[in-house]
Design an enzyme around this catalytic site. Structure first.
Site: not given
Ligand code: UDP
Length: 343
Positions: A12, A36, A86, A126, A128, A151, A155
């Site tokens: 993406y 993916n 992800k 991220s 996150t 996940y 990161k």
């Protein structure tokens, strides 16, 4: 025409970055294992650019295959590393898959980059890493917290590995971009997000609901301490995010970057889930079928970025409104419908 290797370049954010790199005068080389992503991302990129971008169907954890790419493509000036799993929920169910792939691919890449004396890296990180922040907006100085999922932890650990490498006296120069919530699609509607199965993320769920693929959107909780009770996120247009990678690579190649640098990439504005839904409805004129459901475990109630550092040091700017991003996501959904009916 400097060559930039883009791992996960058919994904993406990767596919949008490949387009922006080309338009900025770089020669991107895609490396992707298509775990993916789909071939149609390559077709979309070619349709936008009017030419094909070289692509290696390679797994980034495979050192032998990775070396082969560096052999075939001498003169790689820098690498943008997107290739990673992800899905937060899946990472909770299958942590080893996430640790071995996300850490393994970065470690293998770093090792091969060192062998081939390529020392400029942009890493996909991220927001996150900030966990549930105490103060908003979050700056790059906001303390990194214990990750909420395997996940998120991959990161955080990747950032730590890159920091150790920077501190070791290595000549690797790294920029880690901490993404907030990327949404939308290229204005041509030829590339966009391609979720596998039921989407986890809000915007593909919204567009699939509006398209009649899903019956209704469930908003996960309306009892948070926010303006309307729904969670707050910083939704950044994927094309703006892609351009952040171009300016990050430029900074690395200019020699101005420190050993390692971190940048938030968002818009600086927080929107609630309900505001996002309303923005979609305003942009597209479509009424969305939604209901309020229980909170989703692990959701951060409220997060948005301070983007001063990226603005000042990278020259990063956002050009799209939330409505424009929603409109582009919808145009992409319509393109998908059209092309799958034809197929
Ligand atoms: N969300 C929602 N319904 C959905 C998917 C997401 O209400 O079907 C909410 C989610 O609770 C969060 C926001 O939308 O507040 C963004 O979620 P997403 O999974 O896209 O990104 P996250 O910030 O969680 O990584």
């Amino acid at each position: 025409m400097k060559k930039i290797l883009v791992t996960g370049g058919a994904g993406y954010i990767g596919s949008h970055t490949v387009v922006e790199l080309t338009e900025a005068g770089y020669t991107p080389i895609i490396l992707d294992n298509f775990s993916n992503s789909e071939e149609r991302a390559l077709e979309g990129i070619a349709a936008i650019l009017g030419k094909e971008v070289p692509c290696y169907r390679t797994d980034c954890t495979d050192a032998v295959a990775l070396r082969e790419v560096f052999e075939q493509e001498p003169g790689i000036a820098g690498v943008i590393h997107f290739a990673a799993y992800k899905a937060v929920g899946e990472s909770v169910a299958e942590p080893l898959k996430y640790y071995s792939n996300n850490l393994g691919s970065m470690l293998t890449l770093l090792q091969v980059m060192e062998e081939y004396k390529v020392n400029k890296l942009v890493f996909s990180s991220s927001c996150t890493v900030y966990g549930i922040p105490e103060k908003l907006p979050v700056t790059e100085q906001t303390p990194v917290q214990k990750a909420n999922s395997p996940y998120g932890n991959t990161k955080k650990i990747c950032e730590e590995i890159l920091t150790d490498l920077a501190d070791s006296g290595s000549n690797m120069r790294t920029i880690a971009l901490r993404y907030f919530n990327p949404i939308g699609a290229h204005p041509s509607a030829r590339i966009g997000e391609l979720p596998l199965g039921v989407p986890n993320n809000l915007v593909p769920f919204i567009t699939q609901t509006a398209a009649g693929i899903r019956q209704e959107l469930t908003i996960f909780g309306d009892d948070y301490d926010t303006a309307d009770g729904t969670c707050v996120r910083d939704y950044v247009h994927v094309v703006d995010l892609a351009k952040a990678h171009v300016v990050a690579i430029e900074r690395l190649l200019s020699g101005k970057a420190a050993n390692i640098e971190f940048f938030n990439v968002g818009t600086g504005t927080g929107n609630t889930v309900l505001e996002a839904v309303k923005a979609f409805e305003r942009a597209t004129g479509k009424k969305l079928n939604y209901k309020i459901g229980p909170r989703r475990p692990g959701d951060v109630p409220k997060i948005f970025a301070d983007v001063t550092k990226a603005t000042v040091e990278l020259g990063f700017k956002t050009t799209s409104t939330l409505e424009e991003a929603m409109q582009s996501a919808w145009d992409w959904q319509l393109h998908l419908e059209e092309t799958s009916t034809k197929a």
